[in-house]
Design an enzyme around this catalytic site. Structure first.
Site, short mmCIF file in Angstrom:
data_model
loop_
_atom_site.label_atom_id
_atom_site.label_comp_id
_atom_site.label_asym_id
_atom_site.label_seq_id
_atom_site.Cartn_x
_atom_site.Cartn_y
_atom_site.Cartn_z
N SER A 250 0.85 -1.20 0.00
CA SER A 250 0.00 0.00 0.00
C SER A 250 0.87 1.23 0.00
O SER A 250 2.00 1.22 0.48
CB SER A 250 -0.93 0.00 1.20
N LYS A 251 0.30 2.30 -0.56
CA LYS A 251 1.13 3.48 -0.77
C LYS A 251 1.54 4.14 0.54
O LYS A 251 2.39 5.02 0.54
CB LYS A 251 0.44 4.47 -1.71
#
Ligand code: GLU
Length: 463
Positions: A250-251
């Site tokens: 995930s970013k």
């Protein structure tokens, strides 16, 4: 003829590294079999589109070398390759299924559906549409003729749905557990399910290789293929990339957009090499190999189910290996392309051999070499009490006639001895004076490149 595709939705900044990893498998499988690799843009969920996302996605895929044989950019025999331009095709196919009673019009309002769902949940039933409209089609059709808004739902038969996945083996799902999926929305757009099946069929896709997040959708796709009377493509669902701690990529933790890696100076070839190792390994255990070699030996049947770990630290290591293999001239060009053409090419060329071993990405160049282009304005060590010392250094440096690394080094060592200062201390102070930093490329070589006048000026500043 093998035909593979990726069908990304432009709902992000550009293209997710996980999508590149899947794209790479599709690309390799097509090329290995002398087939075609297709890019189709799935932009039917208009609410999630990111402006400019499609353009950046296609540019990034191009930049890393995953060239498509057919795409919205290059066209092809099954154009258009953008779903929003194919609405009439989906409508026609959805209507065809209604004619065959494999799908039906539904005019139920959200309030009714909500209430139904709540009642079903209260008695622990799987929430499903109750097929009111299916059983009242004639009445519904009359209302539609009068202008009522409608969707088209797929009728999911009450039977076992069985299909084979090239990576996961045979998969069975009870049709009775599935909801009658909407395939055409009231705004005339297809849902993902209808769009993907119609296009994969019409575009003659032979292998659907995609992320495992689409596995739960596949039984619905199978029902659609059967309803149309079409033969199935082969399916392969690849596992999603994970962080080193096994959490979902995930970013919040690491960059997930491919452009962010390219912007740091990760080379496309290194990125592709690293991503090719996600869920697959070289039969000889090799870690570094070319795209060409990968294409030759890749086989879908060797793809592993276990979730591959995407480790940006390992990617940087691999990129460093690629940078080290480059000739000075070619690394120079890459560095110049990265930092911009305002930097003098001659100096960049001379500095490359000093830093090539230390660079892991192109973005490492400037922090290491900035001092070649600009005298330090701050110093990482307080040098204010060393005026006498630097005066002596100036005196000796002025007398160095052949301004070469060895001559500079010898003169400085001699001075250190004379002053009875430990080499480590002496060269640390000199290094900070010249570069501003405690850590730098080799000092004598750097001073040679900087030239005598510039070095003297920097040291004199501290006297
Ligand atoms: N549009 C889907 C995506 O965004 C494509 C899934 C598929 O490959 O079928 O990834």
């Amino acid at each position: 003829m093998v035909r593979t595709r990726i069908a990304p939705s432009p709902t992000g900044k550009d293209v997710h590294v996980g999508s590149v990893s899947t794209a790479l498998m599709n690309y390799a499988w097509a090329k290995k079999n002398d087939g075609q690799f297709i890019i189709r843009i799935e932009d039917t969920d208009q609410t999630r589109l990111v402006p400019g996302g499609e353009k950046r996605m296609l540019e990034t895929l191009e930049a890393i070398g995953l060239h498509a044989d057919e795409s919205p950019l290059v066209g092809g025999p099954y154009a258009p390759y953008r779903q929003s331009e194919r609405l009439a095709v989906y409508k026609k196919h959805a209507e065809e299924l209604v004619q065959k009673r494999k799908a039906y019009y539904c005019i139920c309002k959200p309030e009714r559906l909500d209430e139904m769902r709540k009642k079903q949940q209260a008695v622990k039933q799987i929430p499903k549409y109750d097929r009111y409209c299916y059983f009242h089609q004639e009445e519904i059709k009359n209302k539609i003729v009068k202008g009522e808004k409608y969707v088209i739902r797929l009728f999911i038969p009450n039977k076992k749905i069985i299909f084979n996945d090239l990576i996961r083996g045979q998969i069975e799902v009870e049709g009775s557990n599935l909801d009658d999926q909407i395939i055409l929305k009231s705004d005339g757009y297809p849902t993902y399910h209808l769009g993907v099946v119609v296009d994969d069929y019409l575009m003659k896709i032979t292998h659907v290789i995609r992320g495992e997040e689409w596995l739960p959708s596949t039984p619905k796709h199978i029902v659609l293929y059967e309803a149309f009377g079409w033969s199935l493509p082969l399916f392969a669902h690849v596992s999603l990339l994970r962080n080193p701690d096994k959490s979902k990529l995930s970013k919040r933790r690491n960059p997930v957009w491919t452009s962010e890696y390219l912007e740091k100076g990760i080379l496309p070839e290194a990125l592709l090499n690293y991503l090719s190792l996600m869920g697959w390994s070289h039969p000889e255990g090799k870690e570094i190999f070319s795209l060409e070699e990968y294409v030759k030996i890749f086989d879908i049947k060797d793809v592993q189910k276990t979730a591959p770990v995407f480790d940006p630290v390992k990617l940087e290591w691999m990129n460093g290996e690629y940078l080290r293999k480059l000739k000075v001239q070619s690394l120079k060009l890459k560095v110049l392309g990265f930092i911009g053409k305002n930097y003098p090419e001659g100096i960049v060329e001379k500095t490359i051999p000093l830093v090539q071993e230390r660079m892991k990405k192109l973005a490492d160049y400037l922090p290491l070499c900035e001092f070649f282009f600009q005298a330090p304005a701050t110093w990482q060590v307080d040098l204010s009490g060393k005026k006498d010392f630097f005066n002596r250094v100036v005196g000796v440096l002025e007398k160095v006639n052949t301004w070469k690394a060895t001559a500079i080094g010898e003169a400085m060592q001699k001075l250190a001895k004379e002053l009875n200062i430990k080499n480590s201390q002496f060269f640390m102070d000199l290094r900070v004076a010249i570069t501003g930093k405690r850590i730098s490329p080799p000092l004598n070589e750097s001073m040679e490149i900087l030239r005598k006048e510039e070095c003297l000026e920097r040291v004199k500043k501290l006297t």
